[in-house]
Design a protein around this motif. Structure first.
Motif, PDB file in Angstrom:
ATOM      1  N   VAL A 183       5.706   7.247   8.339  1.00  0.00           N
ATOM      2  CA  VAL A 183       4.617   6.619   7.587  1.00  0.00           C
ATOM      3  C   VAL A 183       5.161   5.593   6.596  1.00  0.00           C
ATOM      4  CG1 VAL A 183       2.765   7.038   5.930  1.00  0.00           C
ATOM      5  CG2 VAL A 183       3.068   8.579   7.868  1.00  0.00           C
ATOM      6  N   SER A 186       6.207   2.421   8.435  1.00  0.00           N
ATOM      7  CA  SER A 186       5.003   1.713   8.884  1.00  0.00           C
ATOM      8  C   SER A 186       4.292   1.052   7.717  1.00  0.00           C
ATOM      9  CB  SER A 186       4.054   2.697   9.584  1.00  0.00           C
ATOM     10  OG  SER A 186       4.679   3.299  10.688  1.00  0.00           O
ATOM     11  N   HIS A 187       4.190   1.772   6.598  1.00  0.00           N
ATOM     12  CA  HIS A 187       3.489   1.245   5.418  1.00  0.00           C
ATOM     13  C   HIS A 187       4.191  -0.008   4.891  1.00  0.00           C
ATOM     14  CE1 HIS A 187       0.642   1.354   2.262  1.00  0.00           C
ATOM     15  NE2 HIS A 187       1.406   1.869   1.320  1.00  0.00           N
ATOM     16  N   GLN A 235      -3.441  -1.428   7.070  1.00  0.00           N
ATOM     17  CA  GLN A 235      -2.647  -1.087   5.895  1.00  0.00           C
ATOM     18  C   GLN A 235      -3.377  -0.073   5.010  1.00  0.00           C
ATOM     19  OE1 GLN A 235       0.155  -0.904   5.020  1.00  0.00           O
ATOM     20  NE2 GLN A 235       0.800  -2.091   3.260  1.00  0.00           N
ATOM     21  N   ILE A 238      -2.968   3.347   6.730  1.00  0.00           N
ATOM     22  CA  ILE A 238      -1.622   3.908   6.601  1.00  0.00           C
ATOM     23  C   ILE A 238      -1.356   4.326   5.153  1.00  0.00           C
ATOM     24  CG2 ILE A 238       0.847   3.423   6.821  1.00  0.00           C
ATOM     25  CD1 ILE A 238       0.176   1.568   9.125  1.00  0.00           C
ATOM     26  N   SER A 242      -0.169   7.973   3.712  1.00  0.00           N
ATOM     27  CA  SER A 242       0.927   8.149   2.764  1.00  0.00           C
ATOM     28  C   SER A 242       0.495   9.007   1.584  1.00  0.00           C
ATOM     29  CB  SER A 242       1.419   6.779   2.287  1.00  0.00           C
ATOM     30  OG  SER A 242       2.491   6.914   1.392  1.00  0.00           O
TER      31      SER A 242
END
Length: 480
Positions: A183, A186-187, A235, A238, A242
Motif C-alpha cells: 500500500v 502504491s500510495h 489516490q 489507496i 493506508s
C-alpha cells in the motif's frame, strides 16, 4: 531554546529539513518520466511533430529537476553515517541492503540513460532513444519502490529479530514484503504521478491563459487531465487503505492523526474530528468540531460497534507520538488537497465533455486555467504533509517497536549538528532560488519549434515573440 543543546532534536530537525526538501524533486522526476514516455511514444506512433517538441521541452525541466534531486539526495543518505550511526549499525543488515538496491538498481539505471534521453535525439536511432526514455522512467520509479520498502519496514518491521542490539534477518522476502509495503509503494507512486500531472497541467494552463501556443499546450493539458481522471480518485482510495493499515498496525499514530485522547470502547463508534486545537499538556482538545460516529464509518471497521478506537492516553507519554497538532493538521492538509485535486479533475472533465477544451475554446476557460495554475504546487505540499504524518507519527521509534529514536542518534556535540543544520538551510535556500530562476527561464522561453526531428524533414521556424517559434510558412525564396 533547550533544543539547541539537544543532539537528538537537532539531528531530527536536520533530517526533516533535508528529507522534506529532497522529496520535492523525485516526486516530479518519477511522474514526469512516465509522461515523457507517453509523449515520445505517441510521437513515434503518429509522427505528429507537436509530441516531439513536447518531449524536448519537458525533458529540460526533467533534467533540471534531476540535478537538484541528486544534489540533495546524496547528503541525506550520508546522515545515516554521520547523525544516525547507531541506527545504521543496528539495522544495517537489512536497511543498508535496501538502500544499496536503490542506488545500484534505480539511481544508476536512471543516470546511465539520462544522457541519451536528453542529448541523444540526433545521435541515436529513435527507437534506441525511446528505449532510453523507458529505462530512465524505470529507474526513477524503482527508486520509489526501494525507498518506500525501506520506510515501510521501519513502520512494520518483519523478517527477523533484534539480537544484542542488532537486527538479524531471517527472511529477506518477508522483510521486503512487510505489511505496509504494497500500500505504501502504491500510495507514493500514485502521489508522484498525480503531482507531476498537475504540475504539467498547471504549466500548460499558464501558457494557455497567456495565449502562448494555446493549441500546442492544450495537448499536454489534455494528456495530464486524461491521466488525472484515473489517478485522482485512485489516490483517495489507496489513501483510505493506508489509514486502515495505520489503525491495525500503529494505533498510537492513528490516535495522533485524529487527536483522539480517550479510548472509545467497544459498543460505541468514535467521532471524527474535522478541526480541533490539541493540547498535549492537558491531554485534551481545547475545542473541536466533529462529526458524531464518523471515524468508525470512515475506517469501515468490520466490527464498527465492538472494535475500540484507542486514545493517546492508552500509552505512557514517553511511548506515544508528540507534536500532535503537527500530525493532526498535516494529515488533514494531505487529505484536503487530495479531494481538492479530485474536484478540479471532475470540473475539468465536465468542461471537456461540453467541448470547452477544444483548441478554439480552451483559452476562454480562464477560471479553470487559473485553478490549474493554483493547483500545480499542491501535490508537493500533500506529499510532504504525508511524510510528516508517516515519520513524526512513528515517534518515539525509528524502527517501530524495536529501536527508539533516542537510541538511534550519533553521540556528537550539539553544536556540530547545529552548524551543519544551518549550513544545509543556507545551501538548500540557494539551490531552491537557483531552481526557480532556471525553471522559470525555461518556461518563459517556451518550447523550441525549430529543432530538427530525427528522420524527418522539418520546416524552418521563425521567432514571432521572444522565445516563441512557429514554422515558417513563407515561400522558399522569401526564406532565403
Amino acid at each position: 531554546m533547550e533544543f539547541l543543546s539537544d543532539t537528538v532534536v537537532l539531528s531530527r530537525m536536520q533530517f526533516a529539513l533535508t528529507a522534506i526538501f529532497h522529496m520535492l524533486w523525485p516526486v516530479l522526476s518519477t511522474g514526469m518520466a512516465i509522461y515523457l514516455v507517453i509523449v515520445e511514444g505517441v510521437w513515434l506512433k503518429t509522427r505528429n511533430p507537436d509530441y516531439y517538441y513536447h518531449a524536448r521541452f519537458w525533458s529540460k525541466l526533467y533534467l533540471l529537476n534531476f540535478g537538484v534531486g541528486v544534489a540533495t539526495g546524496i547528503p541525506m543518505e550520508f546522515q545515516f553515517g554521520t547523525n544516525w550511526a547507531p541506527f545504521s549499525e543496528a539495522v544495517g543488515n537489512f536497511f543498508g541492503s535496501v538502500i544499496g538496491f536503490e542506488a545500484s538498481w534505480a539511481f544508476m539505471l536512471e543516470a546511465a540513460f539520462l544522457g541519451i534521453m536528453v542529448f541523444g535525439w540526433e545521435r541515436v536511432h529513435p527507437i534506441i532513444h525511446f528505449i532510453s526514455t523507458i529505462l530512465v522512467a524505470t529507474g526513477a520509479n524503482l527508486s520509489t519502490l526501494w525507498i518506500l520498502t525501506a520506510s515501510s519496514w521501519m513502520q512494520t518491521p518483519t523478517g527477523g529479530e533484534m539480537v544484542n542490539g542488532k537486527f538479524i534477518v531471517h527472511d529477506y522476502f518477508q522483510a521486503i514484503f512487510n505489511p505496509f509495503m504494497a500500500v505504501s509503494v502504491s500510495h507514493m507512486f500514485i502521489a508522484t504521478l498525480e503531482t507531476s500531472l498537475f504540475v504539467i497541467g498547471g504549466i500548460s494552463a499558464w501558457y494557455i491563459l497567456n495565449n502562448r501556443q494555446s493549441a500546442f499546450f492544450s495537448k499536454a493539458f489534455k494528456i495530464a487531465l486524461a491521466a488525472a481522471i484515473a489517478v485522482a480518485p485512485l489516490q483517495i482510495y489507496i489513501g483510505h487503505l493506508s489509514a486502515e493499515q495505520v489503525y491495525y498496525y500503529q494505533p498510537s499514530k492513528l490516535a495522533a492523526m485524529e487527536a483522539q485522547w480517550d479510548t472509545i470502547p467497544g459498543g460505541q463508534s468514535a467521532n471524527w474530528s474535522i478541526v480541533a486545537l490539541p493540547n498535549e499538556k492537558a491531554e485534551k482538545n481545547d475545542w473541536e468540531i466533529a462529526i458524531p460516529n464518523g471515524l468508525g464509518y470512515i475506517l469501515e471497521l468490520k466490527q464498527k460497534l465492538s472494535a475500540p478506537v484507542r486514545g493517546l492516553k492508552e500509552w505512557k507519554p514517553e511511548d506515544r507520538p508528540h507534536l500532535v497538532g503537527l500530525i493532526y493538521y498535516s494529515f488533514r492538509i494531505m487529505v484536503g488537497i487530495g479531494f481538492l485535486l479530485a474536484g478540479l479533475m471532475l470540473w475539468s472533465t465536465l468542461q471537456w465533455l461540453r467541448g470547452k477544451l477544444s483548441p478554439e475554446n480552451i483559452a476562454q476557460q480562464r477560471w479553470l486555467m487559473r485553478a490549474w495554475i493554483f493547483a500545480a504546487p499542491l501535490g508537493y505540499i500533500a506529499v510532504d504533509s504525508g511524510w510528516i504524518v508517516r515519520c513524526v507519527g512513528r515517534q518515539p521509534w525509528t524502527v517501530y517497536g524495536l529501536l527508539r529514536t533516542a537510541d538511534s542518534a550519533s553521540h556528537v556535540p550539539a553544536t556540530n549538528v547545529l552548524v551543519s543544520l544551518i549550513g544545509f538551510a543556507v545551501t538548500y535556500s540557494i539551490l531552491f532560488i537557483g531552481y526557480l530562476y532556471f525553471g522559470s527561464r525555461i518556461i518563459r522561453r517556451g518550447p523550441r519549434l525549430d529543432l530538427p526531428m530525427p528522420g524527418m524533414e522539418t520546416k524552418p521556424a521563425v521567432e514571432t515573440t521572444p522565445g516563441q517559434f512557429v514554422p515558417d510558412e513563407r515561400p522558399v525564396e522569401a526564406q532565403q
